[in-house]
Design a protein around this motif. Structure first.
Motif, mmCIF file in Angstrom:
data_model
loop_
_atom_site.group_PDB
_atom_site.id
_atom_site.type_symbol
_atom_site.label_atom_id
_atom_site.label_comp_id
_atom_site.label_asym_id
_atom_site.label_seq_id
_atom_site.Cartn_x
_atom_site.Cartn_y
_atom_site.Cartn_z
ATOM 1 N N UNK A 163 16.130 42.346 -79.096
ATOM 2 C CA UNK A 163 15.858 41.992 -80.492
ATOM 3 C C UNK A 163 16.963 41.103 -81.048
ATOM 4 N N UNK A 164 18.213 41.514 -80.847
ATOM 5 C CA UNK A 164 19.288 40.733 -81.452
ATOM 6 C C UNK A 164 19.376 39.329 -80.834
ATOM 7 N N UNK A 165 19.012 39.233 -79.548
ATOM 8 C CA UNK A 165 19.032 37.911 -78.908
ATOM 9 C C UNK A 165 17.963 36.975 -79.475
ATOM 10 N N UNK A 166 16.880 37.564 -79.986
ATOM 11 C CA UNK A 166 15.767 36.728 -80.463
ATOM 12 C C UNK A 166 15.716 36.602 -81.977
ATOM 13 N N UNK A 167 16.610 37.283 -82.634
ATOM 14 C CA UNK A 167 16.544 37.327 -84.096
ATOM 15 C C UNK A 167 16.730 35.950 -84.735
ATOM 16 N N UNK A 168 17.616 35.133 -84.159
ATOM 17 C CA UNK A 168 17.830 33.783 -84.702
ATOM 18 C C UNK A 168 16.523 32.988 -84.699
ATOM 19 N N UNK A 169 15.797 33.098 -83.588
ATOM 20 C CA UNK A 169 14.535 32.358 -83.470
ATOM 21 C C UNK A 169 13.515 32.859 -84.488
ATOM 22 N N UNK A 170 13.521 34.170 -84.727
ATOM 23 C CA UNK A 170 12.593 34.730 -85.717
ATOM 24 C C UNK A 170 12.985 34.250 -87.106
ATOM 25 N N UNK A 171 14.307 34.323 -87.387
ATOM 26 C CA UNK A 171 14.793 33.911 -88.714
ATOM 27 C C UNK A 171 14.529 32.431 -88.954
ATOM 28 N N UNK A 172 14.577 31.620 -87.894
ATOM 29 C CA UNK A 172 14.350 30.176 -88.029
ATOM 30 C C UNK A 172 12.859 29.847 -88.108
ATOM 31 N N UNK A 173 12.040 30.869 -88.002
ATOM 32 C CA UNK A 173 10.604 30.642 -88.106
ATOM 33 C C UNK A 173 9.981 30.138 -86.818
ATOM 34 N N UNK A 174 10.733 30.172 -85.746
ATOM 35 C CA UNK A 174 10.194 29.680 -84.462
ATOM 36 C C UNK A 174 9.321 30.726 -83.768
ATOM 37 N N UNK A 186 7.711 38.721 -80.832
ATOM 38 C CA UNK A 186 8.932 39.278 -80.240
ATOM 39 C C UNK A 186 8.736 40.753 -79.890
ATOM 40 N N UNK A 187 8.088 41.482 -80.802
ATOM 41 C CA UNK A 187 7.841 42.909 -80.552
ATOM 42 C C UNK A 187 7.007 43.086 -79.291
ATOM 43 N N UNK A 188 5.977 42.258 -79.136
ATOM 44 C CA UNK A 188 5.117 42.353 -77.950
ATOM 45 C C UNK A 188 5.940 42.103 -76.687
ATOM 46 N N UNK A 189 6.831 41.127 -76.748
ATOM 47 C CA UNK A 189 7.666 40.827 -75.590
ATOM 48 C C UNK A 189 8.587 42.009 -75.265
ATOM 49 N N UNK A 190 9.177 42.577 -76.327
ATOM 50 C CA UNK A 190 10.085 43.715 -76.118
ATOM 51 C C UNK A 190 9.335 44.889 -75.492
ATOM 52 N N UNK A 191 8.154 45.175 -76.016
ATOM 53 C CA UNK A 191 7.372 46.296 -75.476
ATOM 54 C C UNK A 191 7.045 46.049 -74.008
#
Ligand SMILES: Nc1nc2c(ncn2[C@@H]2O[C@H](COP(=O)(O)OP(=O)(O)OP(=O)(O)O)[C@@H](O)[C@H]2O)c(=O)[nH]1
Ligand SMILES: [Mg+2]
Length: 365
Positions: free
Chosen positions: A335-346, A352-357
């Motif tokens: 999650x923390x590795x992908x948070x920037x991409x989520x925050x940037x709207x990418x 991301x949740x689906x990928x983590x699961x």
């Protein structure tokens, strides 16, 4: 006090250990599940009675009357006063404390207030687990008072085998809640403050509402094919109700008074009380006993217990899985590795949740 010391103290029925065990459970401290697991074999004997209704209806006054009645019968009584709307423990319930002072010096009576701080595990679950501790400790009756008629209160009420809904003549919203479906949870209706005008009218209104819901408006006329005595005790004529446990979806309430009288369903009585003068308490106790007899004779008590146990097991599994996902897998790091991409709207949180699961499921990092 260590968890083992708490358990040993409970074994010796020490009040201090009881208080410790309850706060352990309430605050989900380390070892609380171990305590509950160890106590489990000794729980299940107490009768749990939920008292719910709008603020100021006289619930605590009624509880006080019930406590006295149960004590007179030499039964040990615990009271859990839950106020889902209050962030405080104690303050909001000070009035209750004062009113109950006379009974609170009695070692056969235990009173505990709970508010939202006990909601770490969900207020209803926590309330039920605290009741388990009291049950295992040896209380014969556990009264759970909840303020309000919303979803949380209903969830709490479902943890009791018998639920009493307290209304007052002036509670116009009480009848609204009733019509909105709150009635499904009540096994006994009490119109308290019957010393005020309008009690009889409210009783008729409730009876008509219940009768219409049940599909027969004339509920005072007993079904002629069922002998009166059997209806009262839930005896042989109620045999069909015994099918209940084999249903794939048993009712949430032990006596979800739905449907016509075919199975000899419980018909919730509507009682008038003046709690402040102790009037009607005897009648209430009688109806509580009658409901218990009905639950036992119809087999609904067993079905209800099974369902509560299944729900509890699910809740514990969910708790464990949640803790494992965040503490025992790379989910948090991913999650923390992908948070920037989520925050940037990418990327979206869903993506991301689906990928983590997926990654957790694969057991990969
Ligand atoms: N007139 C009258 N007053 C009553 C009766 N029963 C209780 N009261 C009064 O109603 C007030 C509220 O009573 P409580 O027992 O605190 O009501 P409650 O439902 O527990 O209130 P909350 O827990 O704050 O929601 C108190 O002043 C009681 O003395 C009754 O039968 N008649
Ligand atoms: Mg109260």
């Amino acid at each position: 006090m260590s968890v083992d010391a708490v358990l040993a103290g409970l074994e010796r029925a020490e009040p201090a250990a009881l208080a410790r065990a309850i706060s352990l459970v309430e605050n989900r401290r380390d070892g609380f599940e171990h305590v509950l697991s160890r106590l489990h074999p000794r729980a299940g004997r107490a009768r749990r009675i939920g008292i719910t209704g709008p603020p100021g209806a006289g619930k605590s006054t009624l509880v006080d009357g019930l406590v006295r009645a149960f004590r007179a019968a030499d039964l040990k009584v615990a009271v859990i006063a839950v106020d889902p709307t209050s962030p405080f423990t104690g303050g909001a319930l000070l009035g209750d404390r004062i009113r109950m002072e006379s009974v609170s010096l009695d070692p056969g009576v235990f009173i505990r207030s709970m508010a939202t701080r006990g909601s770490l595990g969900g207020l209803a679950t926590t309330t039920e687990e605290v009741a388990d501790v009291l049950d295992a400790y040896g209380f014969d009756r556990i009264l759970v008072e909840t303020v309000g008629v919303g979803q949380t209160e209903l969830d709490i009420a479902r943890t009791a085998q018998t639920t009493v809904l307290v209304l007052v003549p002036e509670s116009g919203d009480g009848i609204q809640a009733l019509k909105a479906g709150v009635m499904e949870i009540a096994d006994v209706y009490v119109i308290n403050k019957a010393d005020r005008p309008g009690a009889d009218r409210l009783r008729q209104e409730i009876e008509v509402t219940l009768g219409l819901r049940r599909g027969h408006a004339f509920r005072h006329v007993p079904p002629h094919h069922v002998p009166r005595a059997d209806r009262r005790t839930g005896g042989s004529a109620d045999g069909k109700v015994g099918d209940e446990p084999s249903r794939s979806h048993p009712p949430i309430r032990p006596s979800a008074g739905e449907g016509g009288g075919v199975g000899g369903d419980w018909e919730p009585p509507v009682l008038l009380t003046v709690a402040s003068r102790g009037e009607g308490i005897e009648g209430l106790v009688e109806q509580l006993n009658r409901h218990q007899a009905y639950l036992e004779a119809s087999g609904r008590l067993g079905a209800w217990r099974r369902q509560r146990l299944a729900e509890r097991t699910r809740a514990v599994v969910e708790r464990a899985v949640r803790q494992w996902v965040w503490d025992g897998t790379p989910a948090e790091r991913l999650l923390s590795e992908r948070l920037d991409a989520v925050a940037a709207g990418e990327r979206s949180p869903y993506d991301v949740a689906a990928e983590i699961v997926d990654r957790v499921r694969e057991g990969g990092a």
